[in-house]
Design a protein around this motif. Structure first.
Motif, PDB file in Angstrom:
ATOM      1  N   CYS A 183      10.021  17.140 -46.620  1.00  0.00           N
ATOM      2  CA  CYS A 183       8.802  17.236 -45.825  1.00  0.00           C
ATOM      3  C   CYS A 183       9.060  18.067 -44.588  1.00  0.00           C
ATOM      4  CB  CYS A 183       8.221  15.865 -45.458  1.00  0.00           C
ATOM      5  SG  CYS A 183       9.284  14.802 -44.463  1.00  0.00           S
ATOM      6  N   GLY A 184       8.008  18.676 -44.055  1.00  0.00           N
ATOM      7  CA  GLY A 184       8.117  19.503 -42.868  1.00  0.00           C
ATOM      8  C   GLY A 184       6.739  19.762 -42.297  1.00  0.00           C
ATOM      9  N   GLY A 185       6.665  19.958 -40.996  1.00  0.00           N
ATOM     10  CA  GLY A 185       5.354  20.095 -40.372  1.00  0.00           C
ATOM     11  C   GLY A 185       4.525  18.845 -40.615  1.00  0.00           C
ATOM     12  N   SER A 186       5.180  17.675 -40.481  1.00  0.00           N
ATOM     13  CA  SER A 186       4.521  16.412 -40.828  1.00  0.00           C
ATOM     14  C   SER A 186       3.438  16.042 -39.817  1.00  0.00           C
ATOM     15  CB  SER A 186       5.563  15.284 -40.901  1.00  0.00           C
ATOM     16  OG  SER A 186       6.514  15.538 -41.892  1.00  0.00           O
ATOM     17  N   ASP A 187       2.416  15.358 -40.320  1.00  0.00           N
ATOM     18  CA  ASP A 187       1.364  14.815 -39.467  1.00  0.00           C
ATOM     19  C   ASP A 187       0.939  13.467 -40.030  1.00  0.00           C
ATOM     20  OD1 ASP A 187      -0.232  15.365 -41.650  1.00  0.00           O
ATOM     21  OD2 ASP A 187      -1.555  16.763 -40.624  1.00  0.00           O
TER      22      ASP A 187
ATOM     23  N   ALA B  95      22.185  15.154 -45.214  1.00  0.00           N
ATOM     24  CA  ALA B  95      22.024  16.584 -44.939  1.00  0.00           C
ATOM     25  C   ALA B  95      21.087  16.774 -43.761  1.00  0.00           C
ATOM     26  CB  ALA B  95      21.465  17.305 -46.167  1.00  0.00           C
ATOM     27  N   PRO B  96      21.239  17.888 -43.019  1.00  0.00           N
ATOM     28  CA  PRO B  96      20.373  18.159 -41.861  1.00  0.00           C
ATOM     29  C   PRO B  96      18.899  18.262 -42.250  1.00  0.00           C
ATOM     30  CG  PRO B  96      22.297  19.574 -41.815  1.00  0.00           C
ATOM     31  CD  PRO B  96      22.296  18.897 -43.157  1.00  0.00           C
ATOM     32  N   THR B  97      18.060  18.026 -41.262  1.00  0.00           N
ATOM     33  CA  THR B  97      16.621  17.949 -41.500  1.00  0.00           C
ATOM     34  C   THR B  97      15.942  19.313 -41.589  1.00  0.00           C
ATOM     35  OG1 THR B  97      16.546  15.812 -40.390  1.00  0.00           O
ATOM     36  CG2 THR B  97      14.470  17.003 -40.559  1.00  0.00           C
ATOM     37  N   GLY B  98      16.485  20.342 -40.959  1.00  0.00           N
ATOM     38  CA  GLY B  98      15.829  21.651 -40.953  1.00  0.00           C
ATOM     39  C   GLY B  98      15.435  22.101 -42.350  1.00  0.00           C
ATOM     40  N   GLY B  99      14.206  22.593 -42.492  1.00  0.00           N
ATOM     41  CA  GLY B  99      13.658  22.878 -43.807  1.00  0.00           C
ATOM     42  C   GLY B  99      14.487  23.826 -44.653  1.00  0.00           C
TER      43      GLY B  99
ATOM     44  N   ILE C 221      17.610  31.035 -47.596  1.00  0.00           N
ATOM     45  CA  ILE C 221      18.642  30.013 -47.637  1.00  0.00           C
ATOM     46  C   ILE C 221      19.338  29.968 -46.288  1.00  0.00           C
ATOM     47  CG2 ILE C 221      19.024  30.325 -50.116  1.00  0.00           C
ATOM     48  CD1 ILE C 221      21.734  31.678 -49.348  1.00  0.00           C
ATOM     49  N   ALA C 222      19.947  28.830 -45.993  1.00  0.00           N
ATOM     50  CA  ALA C 222      20.767  28.680 -44.788  1.00  0.00           C
ATOM     51  C   ALA C 222      21.810  27.601 -45.071  1.00  0.00           C
ATOM     52  CB  ALA C 222      19.923  28.294 -43.575  1.00  0.00           C
ATOM     53  N   VAL C 223      23.067  27.988 -45.051  1.00  0.00           N
ATOM     54  CA  VAL C 223      24.147  27.044 -45.307  1.00  0.00           C
ATOM     55  C   VAL C 223      24.457  26.294 -44.013  1.00  0.00           C
ATOM     56  CG1 VAL C 223      26.527  26.762 -46.061  1.00  0.00           C
ATOM     57  CG2 VAL C 223      25.091  28.558 -47.068  1.00  0.00           C
ATOM     58  N   THR C 224      24.486  24.974 -44.090  1.00  0.00           N
ATOM     59  CA  THR C 224      24.755  24.140 -42.921  1.00  0.00           C
ATOM     60  C   THR C 224      26.119  24.449 -42.322  1.00  0.00           C
ATOM     61  OG1 THR C 224      23.344  22.361 -43.702  1.00  0.00           O
ATOM     62  CG2 THR C 224      25.070  21.757 -42.151  1.00  0.00           C
TER      63      THR C 224
END
Length: 385
Positions: free
Chosen positions: A151-155, A279-283, A376-379
């Motif tokens: 999830c991301g941009g949650s409301d 794992a980190p939260t960033g989308g 992609i983005a590797v932690t």
């Protein structure tokens, strides 16, 4: 739940929902080659990380494991690795080859610079996409599907519509023998006790507390107040007021099944059923970790809207907010806002999601795929040295 989907068979017994050739760059200094090759050869996708040079210890291990995990994903038919040098490339290739998958390495050191590397890589990529085009979809049991939930941009609508609907679907898939991965560790804060009670062993339950505690300790160690940035400004604007409120909505997307395993970022589960990933939260980081773990498909709940997709695992955007669905149609795949507008049930919403999930598993493009909004983005764990 439909019992089957049409997937691409792999030699290791898995099934892909896509049939791509991955052009995998080992580090940021070869990304331009991966993109150039992908531009030249239809049917390929570039996998371009930040960093990849100067990392040490656990950081480098995680980089290698994550990049290899993307190549190992069932959606990938074969892999062309491009790199400055061969050492890291060979380590990544060795992990991918464990899945009985064709892997080829081309380096600037050995090919005569960037253009020589590009030429040899695109020639091999051309051969591989033609081979991939000969693979036919086969009927596959639904228990071969591994689903990532994000999830991301949650409301407010995330917590009352899209996340609970994802949770119902997750429970259905688990009941059929499939696998669902719930991650985003910092979004368990305030819900960790609830999650730990569903763990099938005390060790897993304790691991959930430890994972959350690690983030809390790290945040305190750098003198930051988590309340200053979580919930984020867009979450607050959407009606979320506390970390606990956000967490209670976030974990709903994992359903209510027993938690069979806790794995670290980008690790492929050994068990089936509901899995938690630390794992980190960033989308972008999180969808990368889910794809590297082997998820063939990601269902991404968003209230305020989020355009990102993953190049390996199709990322299906789901919203319960009719304003978002109307204002950002190019970023939304599934609109569940009739739960609020037309008094539809969450069971109806899960039925819609189930149908859309199968559609996308069988080839329907997501909005992110159509627009090429893929990253992609590797932690990272530590600093480059």
């Amino acid at each position: 739940m439909k019992k089957t989907f049409m997937g691409y068979p792999r030699e290791n017994g898995t099934y892909g929902v896509r049939n791509m050739v991955a052009i995998l760059s080992t580090a940021d200094n070869s990304n331009f080659i991966a993109r150039r090759v992908a531009d030249l050869v239809k049917g390929t996708v570039p996998l371009c990380p930040c960093f990849g040079r100067g990392e040490i210890g656990e950081d480098m291990d995680l980089h290698i494991k994550t990049m290899a995990g993307l190549g190992r994903n069932p959606n990938v038919h074969s892999v062309v690795i491009v790199s400055l040098e061969a050492v890291i490339a060979k380590k990544i290739a060795a992990l991918i080859e464990e899945e009985k998958k064709p892997v080829f390495i081309y380096t600037m050191d050995e090919c005569g610079g960037s253009m020589g590397c590009t030429e040899q890589a695109w020639r091999k990529a051309r051969e591989l996409v033609i081979e991939a085009s000969c693979v036919k979809r086969e009927e596959a049991p639904i228990d071969r599907l591994m689903l990532g939930v994000e999830c991301g941009g949650s409301d407010t609508t995330s917590g009352v519509v899209s996340n609970p609907a994802l949770g119902i679907l997750a429970d259905r898939l688990v009941e059929e023998g499939g696998t669902v991965i719930l991650s985003e560790t910092t979004e368990w804060m305030g819900a960790e006790e609830m999650l730990s009670k569903r763990a099938v062993t005390p060790k897993i339950g304790e691991g959930i507390f430890q994972a959350v505690q690690w983030y809390e300790d790290y945040i305190k160690s750098i003198g930051v107040d988590l309340n200053g940035f979580n919930p984020a400004p867009d979450n607050i604007k959407g009606g979320l007021s506390t970390i606990e409120e956000k967490a209670l909505g976030s974990v709903k997307k994992g359903g209510s099944s027993p938690i069979r395993e806790l794995v670290f970022c980008g690790t492929t589960p050994r068990e089936k059923g509901l899995i938690l990933m630390d794992a980190p939260t960033g989308g972008v980081e999180n969808t990368t970790a889910l794809a590297a773990a082997g998820c063939q498909l990601i269902l991404f709940s968003t209230g305020k809207g989020n355009p990102l997709g993953n190049p390996v695992a199709p990322t299906v955007k789901v919203t319960g907010n009719y304003r978002t669905a109307e204002s950002q149609p190019e970023n939304i795949d599934v609109d569940l806002s009739d739960v609020l507008k037309q008094d539809r049930t969450l069971s109806w919403a899960a039925d819609v999601l189930e149908e859309k999930m199968i559609d996308h598993a069988q080839g329907k493009l997501t909005t992110a795929e159509a627009l090429n909004d893929l990253e992609i983005a590797v932690t990272r764990i530590g600093f480059t040295v």
